[in-house]
Design an enzyme around this catalytic site. Structure first.
Site, mmCIF file in Angstrom:
data_model
loop_
_atom_site.group_PDB
_atom_site.id
_atom_site.type_symbol
_atom_site.label_atom_id
_atom_site.label_comp_id
_atom_site.label_asym_id
_atom_site.label_seq_id
_atom_site.Cartn_x
_atom_site.Cartn_y
_atom_site.Cartn_z
ATOM 1 C CE LYS A 195 -4.280 -1.105 1.794
ATOM 2 N NZ LYS A 195 -4.675 -1.858 0.516
ATOM 3 C CD GLU A 220 -5.109 6.771 3.707
ATOM 4 O OE1 GLU A 220 -4.529 5.950 2.629
ATOM 5 O OE2 GLU A 220 -6.921 5.834 3.475
ATOM 6 C CG HIS A 224 -13.604 -5.326 3.960
ATOM 7 N ND1 HIS A 224 -13.298 -3.658 3.665
ATOM 8 C CD2 HIS A 224 -13.247 -5.423 5.731
ATOM 9 C CE1 HIS A 224 -13.794 -2.802 4.688
ATOM 10 N NE2 HIS A 224 -13.370 -4.028 5.734
ATOM 11 N NE ARG A 234 -8.888 -9.912 -8.329
ATOM 12 C CZ ARG A 234 -8.182 -8.723 -7.393
ATOM 13 N NH1 ARG A 234 -6.960 -8.786 -7.239
ATOM 14 N NH2 ARG A 234 -9.599 -8.086 -6.798
HETATM 15 C C1 MV4 Z 1 -10.839 4.346 3.623
HETATM 16 C C2 MV4 Z 1 -11.810 4.570 4.465
HETATM 17 C C3 MV4 Z 1 -12.382 6.000 4.790
HETATM 18 N N1 MV4 Z 1 -11.484 6.709 5.077
HETATM 19 N N2 MV4 Z 1 -9.802 4.667 3.629
HETATM 20 C C4 MV4 Z 1 -11.624 -0.472 3.871
HETATM 21 C C5 MV4 Z 1 -10.159 -1.420 3.094
HETATM 22 C C6 MV4 Z 1 -9.338 -1.047 2.350
HETATM 23 N N3 MV4 Z 1 -10.316 -1.308 0.259
HETATM 24 C C7 MV4 Z 1 -9.598 0.278 2.022
HETATM 25 N N4 MV4 Z 1 -10.663 0.354 2.535
HETATM 26 C C8 MV4 Z 1 -11.554 2.129 3.011
HETATM 27 N N5 MV4 Z 1 -10.330 2.575 3.427
HETATM 28 C C9 MV4 Z 1 -10.302 5.863 4.314
HETATM 29 N N6 MV4 Z 1 -8.711 7.016 4.193
HETATM 30 C C10 MV4 Z 1 -12.655 3.356 3.780
HETATM 31 C C11 MV4 Z 1 -12.875 1.737 3.424
HETATM 32 C C12 MV4 Z 1 -13.841 1.682 3.630
HETATM 33 C C13 MV4 Z 1 -14.216 0.163 2.486
HETATM 34 C C14 MV4 Z 1 -13.272 1.048 0.980
HETATM 35 C C15 MV4 Z 1 -13.792 0.168 -0.097
HETATM 36 C C16 MV4 Z 1 -14.884 -0.282 0.338
HETATM 37 C C17 MV4 Z 1 -15.651 -0.719 1.382
HETATM 38 C C18 MV4 Z 1 -14.842 -0.288 2.398
HETATM 39 C C19 MV4 Z 1 -15.698 -0.913 2.976
HETATM 40 C C20 MV4 Z 1 -15.247 -0.169 4.788
HETATM 41 C C21 MV4 Z 1 -13.989 0.641 5.034
#
Ligand code: MV4
Length: 683
Positions: free
Chosen positions: A116, A200, A235, A292
């Site tokens: 990341k 973040e 997720h 992918r």
């Molecule tokens: C975040 C966020 C809120 N703020 N970053 C979840 C796993 C990874 N894909 C990143 N994720 C998130 N990052 C910031 N700065 C909320 C999530 C998140 C999320 C993001 C996309 C799709 C589903 C999610 C479910 C829970 C939290």
């Protein structure tokens, strides 16, 4: 172009890749584990080679074995699908060393996007917007807390080596920061072996919007617009759609260009997805890149009229991208629902079992090569990508996906309507599915009004997981009719008009009234005083009546073919399908699936009485055979007396080992409902 490829995957993606390869005249080699020997992807490929036991690490993850099979069968390339080895840089490089083409990006691109924080540092240099934060090497707690104070609370702590939501902590206040950091680092070191953390700004109601990108080996790179994948549960994506509701042309171009920049920054080749997290106002930030083809790629294919697997094969063979950016317009709206063998009422536990019955909505089945829109025609309204067939068991070894249901409409409203209808027509018996949950989700206020964010499911739990409700009189009537028909068919055997048990001359036309009470159960009925729904069936010479909840109504069966039934109960007409699975009656009506358990009085005839020494007639009828005499000892299950009731033979069997003390009736005797037939003493 390749003449033969090996598909290093299983299930729906293996079938999907095979469909495109076939359409392109490319032969396919399947690989399968012992658990998949009889599976669909083996059947649809030209050749198939077993590669090991069920466990993925002994089969689908065995890169060296897969390469060996590719060489042995003369395949020139390997398509990894998604999951398994699809993002394994070492496998991609091993293919190249073996002289095989890996259909996907170079291992170096995978590595660049694997971490990341490394990815974010790369993106920063590529003019890709990042969430305000700190993702550097300094991990001093006090330094990181100052960064959090600078960013402004709430902040999100993320394990740099993490993914899929693991290793994340929301911190609301500065004084909570150091403790949360310690906890996040401990989880990161135990889960990923790397405790590096980034900080973040926390987006409180984010949307997940991803851009499909495609790059060839000749320097071309395009974006095929966005997909909104905000509807997720833990997720795991549940619904995906394209285009994203509320997207503006400017924002789409900005996100697309940012995604292309991200791809170019890592020397990308092939199909890739750049995931962004966005605020409700549309501001967007890089999250990660998936190197992918994604599960949800069909919604992009449906609105752009492309076949992304064909693109993968062409690009891997060194050909240029089939379309330029200016030729990639959006037409209509597509939504995908992932249909799973899981039980939402039981915390989405996987539901293992056999697809005894699978009725799917009328669809342009992808195997026919009808890639939506690829021929410039209107995309297929309904597409089903599935790796299983009716009769298949859902393996406990792998992801319990049954199918992807993808619908296209001229706009989101039409796509929503078609998805709701298609879910109502998707009828599965033999295991629990998430179909009813998906239907509630699609028809619910939030999704149908595009009020989307990643917390949608969690926030709407009350409507998405309603308490079990009573079976409707219609569902009970359909189950009762289906049961009676089945009994009539059984008793009528192959007689002339068995097809129409309600019209049979010698059918139920007993003189005088005939009354029978059918008992059905379900979760709701278990809360009722009697623990079951009692459906009274009354037959008069003038016709039928059903009595439900004390209300007697005339019943006519107006139509039935196979499992579908049309009945009229009182003033109400109802239509539906009833599928029987043992004593379970699966009633599909009015877009709902209700499972009713029939309490068959015959199933335990005499059990209770046997304990007390009497075996009684479960319904009025005639004794047609007596197999025992007084003083005889018998074994459990041994036939004692055969009765005829409703033109059907019913065997009264010994409920346990024991002694027949006395037989109370002879052949030809009429017996009333509940009459003791013999005196029996359990051993
Ligand atoms: C975040 C966020 C809120 N703020 N970053 C979840 C796993 C990874 N894909 C990143 N994720 C998130 N990052 C910031 N700065 C909320 C999530 C998140 C999320 C993001 C996309 C799709 C589903 C999610 C479910 C829970 C939290």
């Amino acid at each position: 172009m390749f003449t033969k490829i090996l598909i290093a995957n299983r299930g729906e993606i293996a079938c999907r890749v095979a469909a495109t390869a076939r359409r392109m005249g490319i032969r396919t080699v399947a690989v399968y584990s012992e658990a998949d020997a009889g599976s669909k992807h083996v059947a649809v490929c030209d050749e198939a080679v077993a590669i090991g036991p069920a466990a993925a690490k002994e089969s689908y993850l065995r890169g060296e074995k897969i390469i060996e099979v590719a060489l042995a069968t003369g395949a020139q390339a390997i398509h990894p699908g998604y999951g398994f080895l699809s993002e394994n840089a070492e496998f991609a490089e091993a293919c190249a060393r073996a002289g095989l083409v890996f259909i996907g990006p170079p291992g170096s691109s995978m590595r660049a996007m694997g971490s990341k924080s490394a990815a974010k540092q790369l993106m920063e240099g590529a003019n890709v917007p990042l969430v305000p934060g700190y993702h550097g090497e300094n991990q001093d707690p006090e330094f990181l807390r100052q960064q959090a104070d600078r960013i402004g609370y709430p902040v999100l702590l993320k394990a740099s080596a993490g993914g899929g939501g693991k290793g994340m902590r929301v911190v609301e206040r500065s004084e909570d920061f150091v403790a949360a950091l310690g906890s996040c680092k401990r989880e990161a070191i135990s889960s990923f072996g790397d405790d590096k953390v980034l900080v973040e700004k926390y987006l409180t109601r984010p949307r997940h919007i991803e851009i499909q990108v495609f790059a060839d080996t000749l320097g071309n790179c395009v974006y095929l617009h966005e997909r909104d994948c905000s509807v997720q549960r833990r997720h795991q994506k549940v619904l995906e759609e394209a285009p994203a509701p509320g997207m503006t042309l400017d924002r789409r171009a900005a996100m697309g260009e940012a995604a292309v920049n991200a791809a170019r920054a890592v020397g990308y080749v092939g199909a890739g997805t750049v995931e962004f997290i966005a605020n409700q106002d549309g501001s967007f930030y890089f999250m990660e890149m998936n190197t992918r083809l994604q599960v949800e790629h069909p919604v992009t294919e449906m609105i752009t009229g492309t076949d992304l697997v064909e693109w993968q094969l062409r690009v891997a063979a060194g050909q240029p991208l089939p379309k330029k950016q200016s030729e990639l317009a959006i037409h209509g709206h597509a939504i995908e629902a992932r249909i799973y063998a899981e039980n939402p009422e039981k915390g989405f536990l996987p539901s293992i079992g056999t697809l005894r019955h699978m009725d799917t909505p009328a669809a342009v089945n992808f195997e026919l090569g009808g890639v939506a829109g690829a021929t410039g025609t209107e995309p297929a309204a309904v597409r089903i990508d599935s790796g299983v067939r009716e009769g298949d068991a859902i393996s406990p070894f792998y992801d319990p996906m049954i199918a992807k249901l993808i619908v296209w409409g001229v706009d989101r409203t039409q796509a929503l309507a078609r998805l709701s209808q298609a879910l109502a027509e998707f009828q599965i018996v033999g295991l629990a599915t998430n179909i009813a949950f998906l239907k509630r989700l699609v028809e619910g206020e939030a999704f149908s009004t595009a009020d989307l964010d990643t917390g949608l499911i969690e926030r709407n739990g009350a409507t998405l997981f309603p308490p079990s409700k009573a079976a409707s009189p219609g569902a009970l009537a359909l189950a009762a009719v289906a049961l009676i028909e089945a009994e009539k068919r059984q008793s009528a055997g192959a007689s002339a008009n068995a097809a129409d048990p309600w019209g049979q001359a010698q059918g139920w036309r007993l003189n005088g009234d005939y009354r029978r009470v059918l008992s059905f159960g379900d979760e709701y009925a278990a809360t009722l005083p009697g623990g079951a729904y009692q459906v009274g069936v009354v037959y008069h010479p003038q016709g039928w009546e059903l009595e439900i909840d004390g209300l007697k109504q005339p019943l006519t069966v107006s139509g039935h073919d196979g499992a579908t039934l049309s009945v009229r109960l009182g003033e109400q007409s109802m239509h539906g399908a009833v599928r029987r699975d043992g004593d379970l009656f699966h009633v599909f009506t009015n877009g709902e699936h209700h499972t009713l358990a029939y309490n068959d009085p015959m199933a335990h005839a005499g059990e209770a009485e046997a304990a007390g020494g009497r075996l009684t007639a479960p319904m009025p009828g005639k004794v047609v055979a007596v197999m025992v005499e007084g003083g005889q000892t018998v074994k459990k299950g041994e036939a004692l007396v055969i009765m005829e009731a409703m033109k059907m033979e019913h065997t009264i069997a010994a409920p346990s080992d024991g002694l027949v003390e006395e037989v109370l009736y002879a052949v030809g005797d009429q017996v009333a409902d509940g009459a003791p037939l013999l005196a029996f003493k359990a051993a």
